[in-house]
Design an enzyme around this catalytic site. Sequence first.
Site, mmCIF file in Angstrom:
data_model
loop_
_atom_site.group_PDB
_atom_site.id
_atom_site.type_symbol
_atom_site.label_atom_id
_atom_site.label_comp_id
_atom_site.label_asym_id
_atom_site.label_seq_id
_atom_site.Cartn_x
_atom_site.Cartn_y
_atom_site.Cartn_z
ATOM 1 N N HIS A 168 6.311 16.979 -5.860
ATOM 2 C CA HIS A 168 6.725 15.804 -6.337
ATOM 3 C C HIS A 168 8.636 16.324 -5.873
ATOM 4 C CE1 HIS A 168 8.452 11.768 -7.102
ATOM 5 N NE2 HIS A 168 7.642 11.425 -5.970
ATOM 6 N N ASP A 201 3.576 17.755 -14.863
ATOM 7 C CA ASP A 201 4.027 16.564 -14.720
ATOM 8 C C ASP A 201 2.374 15.899 -14.015
ATOM 9 O OD1 ASP A 201 4.017 13.957 -12.934
ATOM 10 O OD2 ASP A 201 5.004 15.536 -11.209
ATOM 11 N N GLN A 251 0.234 11.748 -11.440
ATOM 12 C CA GLN A 251 -1.293 11.858 -11.310
ATOM 13 C C GLN A 251 -2.779 11.942 -11.579
ATOM 14 O OE1 GLN A 251 -1.249 9.783 -8.262
ATOM 15 N NE2 GLN A 251 1.288 9.648 -7.661
ATOM 16 N N LYS A 303 1.177 4.327 -12.496
ATOM 17 C CA LYS A 303 0.522 5.437 -11.691
ATOM 18 C C LYS A 303 -0.747 5.313 -12.039
ATOM 19 C CE LYS A 303 3.602 7.339 -9.417
ATOM 20 N NZ LYS A 303 4.069 7.084 -8.591
ATOM 21 N N CYS A 320 7.813 11.554 -1.265
ATOM 22 C CA CYS A 320 8.805 11.975 -2.260
ATOM 23 C C CYS A 320 8.180 13.887 -2.334
ATOM 24 C CB CYS A 320 8.639 11.685 -3.313
ATOM 25 S SG CYS A 320 9.305 10.497 -2.877
#
Lengths: 153, 411
Positions: free
Chosen positions: B128, B205, B208, B231, B369
């Site tokens: 991302h 990261d 997700q 999220k 993104c």
Amino acid sequence: MDSELRELYQDVILDHNKNPRNVGTLEHADHHANGNNPLCGDKVRITIEMEADRIRDIQFAGVGCAISTASASMMTEVVKGKTVAEIDALVDKVHRLLTIEGEDPAFSDAEESLAALTGVREFPMRVKCATLPWHTLKAALHGGEEVNTEDEG
Amino acid sequence: MIKTEATMIDTEKVRAEFPILSQSIHGHPLVYLDSAASAQQPRAVLDAVAHYETTSHANVHRSVHTLGARATQAYEHARSVARSFLGAKDAEVVFTKGCTEALNLVAHGLAEGWLREGDEILLTELEHHSNIVPWQMAAARSGAVVRVVPIDERGDLDLSAFDRLLGERTRVLALGHVSNALGTVNPVSAMAARAKQAGAVVVVDGAQGAPHLKVNFAELGVDFYTISGHKMYGPTGIGALVGTREWLDRLPAYQGGGDMIHSVSFAKTTYAKPPAKFEAGTPNISGAVGLAAAMEFIEGLGYDALRASEDALVRDAVEALADLDGVTVLGAPKERCGVVSFLVEGVHPHDVGTVLDTEGVAVRAGHHCAQPLMERLGVAATVRASFGAYNGPDDVDRLVEALGKVRRLFG
């Protein structure tokens, strides 16, 4: 909602999306500019050949949705033969049509297809799709190189 | 079979806990398939935030009055919930605005004192923008260079290329746990072990990841892991950075201000210990409270049941979409989680998104993104359906039905 959807995707729009006019890049362009919508990744490149103060030929290339493709395609049809001053006035008219509720600018017979863009008003998220080619055209004519939808209000 | 069903969650029941999902959009019951952009919040989260705001709101760590004590207690309780939720027993949880701020904090800090000219920062083609741009900034400041692990044609990371890229110059490996565009689940633990052996610091990261997969920071064997509250059924504007104590001690402060100091004089300021060192200014207290409630909500569902339900749904969606004429599902990773990206032949994803919306089906259309990934896939944009705890098989049916309208209109 279906009537608004049909208003957005009028036959004229769908036709221009399927069979876009004036697609390509003019080799001997006097003016050109690139338009980007960074939020969606759409890109349009406009190349123009002038004859004195008038557009003799114009082409567009890029990737975009039905709205931006049809908007660019219709634009290339109607601006041929117009002077820079006429185009500035037309860009302004289209911008008002797309952004101001109830605005119903008068178009000449040759420009009539542009009225099909009215339906975009009901879809605020899609207004930038329709305006991108017009801002890019204006940039090309006035010496701008890059247009970015996020740089304007 | 029976065993599998027993571990599934009751999506109907879960859906009822999300007030926002009971509305109609353009005359149709809302089908929300955009959780990867922002998941909706259950009543438990909304109530926790409202309760905090109506009974306990004050500033933290400074007021001597009762409300100040309550606010501090609520905020630090949220931190301890987050710590145990993320398996961060021997690590620290720093509250941030979200993943983006957490990644910037780490990248910014590593550019000072860790990265040197010619060092390499290893990213992946799946990242991302929020796990690309901060590293480009860090590279520009330190003279390091960014290198990229490519994906194969299925959408999985090319691990042999990763091994080749990994070298003594590699000082950072920064990668997503799960791709937001393809749903690829990366083998984070295995990659982290190799990267750490090569002497790199590993930053994950988890935007997700945490909404779908049980995160155990200690077991993952990474140095930093970031999460984003909204999220994972929490509020926006709150997230967290989990970091080993060693690394958080080593990183310089990110922003200066109140609450992050030990003592201040005009001659010299000493900084507080982590996590306070990284939490300058009044934090998002109600956000932290909401995030903790979201974590408790997920724990109430159970990750195993959540994963089983979501996996079944993703499998159904991939199958149903692949069966449709003119629809192409992008990527076929070995392990896919949470999202399905697809294209409708001859129709731009934005047009698909607009038509689906008129049927009450909310999806994301665009580059997500992840422009370098889109470039690699040779597309400008995709349509993405992403799933959460409240999605059931009916939602896939509604998506397929609405796609029929797209094809009728653009046929």
